[in-house]
Scaffold this motif. Sequence first.
Motif, mmCIF file in Angstrom:
data_model
loop_
_atom_site.group_PDB
_atom_site.id
_atom_site.type_symbol
_atom_site.label_atom_id
_atom_site.label_comp_id
_atom_site.label_asym_id
_atom_site.label_seq_id
_atom_site.Cartn_x
_atom_site.Cartn_y
_atom_site.Cartn_z
ATOM 1 N N UNK A 13 0.823 -1.204 0.000
ATOM 2 C CA UNK A 13 0.000 0.000 0.000
ATOM 3 C C UNK A 13 0.856 1.252 0.000
ATOM 4 N N UNK A 14 2.039 1.113 0.531
ATOM 5 C CA UNK A 14 2.975 2.236 0.596
ATOM 6 C C UNK A 14 4.385 1.655 0.685
ATOM 7 N N UNK A 15 5.367 2.521 0.848
ATOM 8 C CA UNK A 15 6.745 2.050 0.927
ATOM 9 C C UNK A 15 7.003 1.240 2.189
ATOM 10 N N UNK A 16 6.244 1.510 3.242
ATOM 11 C CA UNK A 16 6.499 0.854 4.519
ATOM 12 C C UNK A 16 5.451 -0.195 4.871
ATOM 13 N N UNK A 17 4.376 -0.276 4.115
ATOM 14 C CA UNK A 17 3.267 -1.142 4.517
ATOM 15 C C UNK A 17 2.834 -2.022 3.355
ATOM 16 N N UNK A 18 2.691 -3.298 3.619
ATOM 17 C CA UNK A 18 2.201 -4.243 2.622
ATOM 18 C C UNK A 18 1.275 -5.246 3.301
ATOM 19 N N UNK A 19 0.463 -5.913 2.519
ATOM 20 C CA UNK A 19 -0.517 -6.855 3.037
ATOM 21 C C UNK A 19 -0.448 -8.150 2.257
ATOM 22 N N UNK A 20 -0.840 -9.230 2.919
ATOM 23 C CA UNK A 20 -0.973 -10.523 2.250
ATOM 24 C C UNK A 20 -2.362 -10.590 1.634
ATOM 25 N N UNK A 21 -2.417 -10.715 0.323
ATOM 26 C CA UNK A 21 -3.679 -10.712 -0.408
ATOM 27 C C UNK A 21 -3.917 -12.079 -1.041
#
Length: 476
Positions: free
Chosen positions: A305-313
């Motif tokens: 979602x951003x440079x510091x945040x990601x999610x398992x989709x």
Amino acid sequence: MPTVILMDVSLSMTRPVSLDGIEEFQRKNLAVHGLNMLFEHMASNYRLEFTALMAFSSLWELLVPFTRDYNALQLVLVTDGSLGIGKGSLRHSLQTLKHRGDDKKFPLPFPFPTKLFIMCVANAEELQMTDAMDNLEELLRLSGGDGQIFTMDGPLCMKSVQGMFGRLIDYAYSPFHAVLHCGNLSSDVQVFPRPEPVVMDEEVEPMPRTVSADLEIVGFIEIADISSPPVISRHLVLPIAPNKDVDEVGTGATDELEEEPSASQMAGKSPNFCVLLHGSLKVEGMVALVQLGPEWYGMLYSQADSKKKSNLMMSLFEPGPEPLPWLGKISYLGPISEAAENPYGEDDSKSPFPLQPQVKRSYAQNVTVWIKASGLQTDVQKILRNARKLPDKTQTFYKELNRLRKAALAFGFWELLKGVADLLERECTMLPDSAHPDAAFQLSHAAQQLKLASTGDSQYAAFDHNIVPMHTDFSS
């Protein structure tokens, strides 16, 4: 999908309801009690759901707006079932729509996927005494039919309204918990939003397919090989922290979530396979193929979602054994040994995908298409250019001639064959004295064969029949 709450605040909602003969409540009080129950459930179990609250009567007011834009909505209409009277009422609008057949001012159906749930602060007997139930069912049909009408069982009281909203929660707002497996590793996860049943229309007897509560990872593949596949829905996969009640998802989430928590935040400080998987996919640049049910697959991947945040989709493919043609059947995929991967000492970095289809596709054929007159003119001119270079261009001349002949027969364009035959005869009469004798013979032979084909006689107009050069001998 996000939810819009439509609260009926018309005068009929202020009708009193006697509870146990002691206190008097208004119907809107029962509606508020039911909505509070729904909001409390969302706050603890459906915290990523975005909700808007709108009050309406003859006018409307947006009390709580959305924080994001969406292209799909879930509507919850809370009303007592009174249709109103006069112009602008639901009864009048439905009658007008029925007589006119089309009313551009009527908002239904919406131009986006919608589920409509109608919560009636009334029992079914009360609604059936008038035409209220029939009109509400018509309203549900106009919205697309994907939804349900809920009524109160028994007397109008707090217990009955709790039961009605409880049925709504079980039907549409129960969290989807599953177990994600990969060999001997596993993790309890929540999939948000809840996957919807899928019905394949091309099946003889279509049956809704549901995602299994046991999600099995069957393998891993490079992102470049999976490319950007077509999917039917996308979902957030969140780990469920251990030693927590099944209705609570993870730790580290604040009371007011404005963003989705990451996998590590949801898992807390305990080791979790879901967090390990998320980090590995992100670092290695791969996706995991996961089996959702019999002959139904999807993929797990990391999305930032951003440079510091990601999610398992998790994205769901269409049900079937071969959802992505360039990968072939998923069940045929397996680990590649070194000998199989590089049997001839070639570059082992070359991907085995996409797989070449066993059957040659129709769009891979050299099909003659005459959409514009210029295309037909170009093909005829190509034949004439080769005709003037006979006998050196004999093979090319007959190749182009047969291509045009086959297309003309397929289209039933008999006049074209006759016209090209006349052009070849004209070219034959215009040959210079220095021309090779074979040129005149070939042109006359080709013109004669085209004229025979233009008659439509099956003996000469066979689709698989080609005109072959006339063999002549001028050596003597």
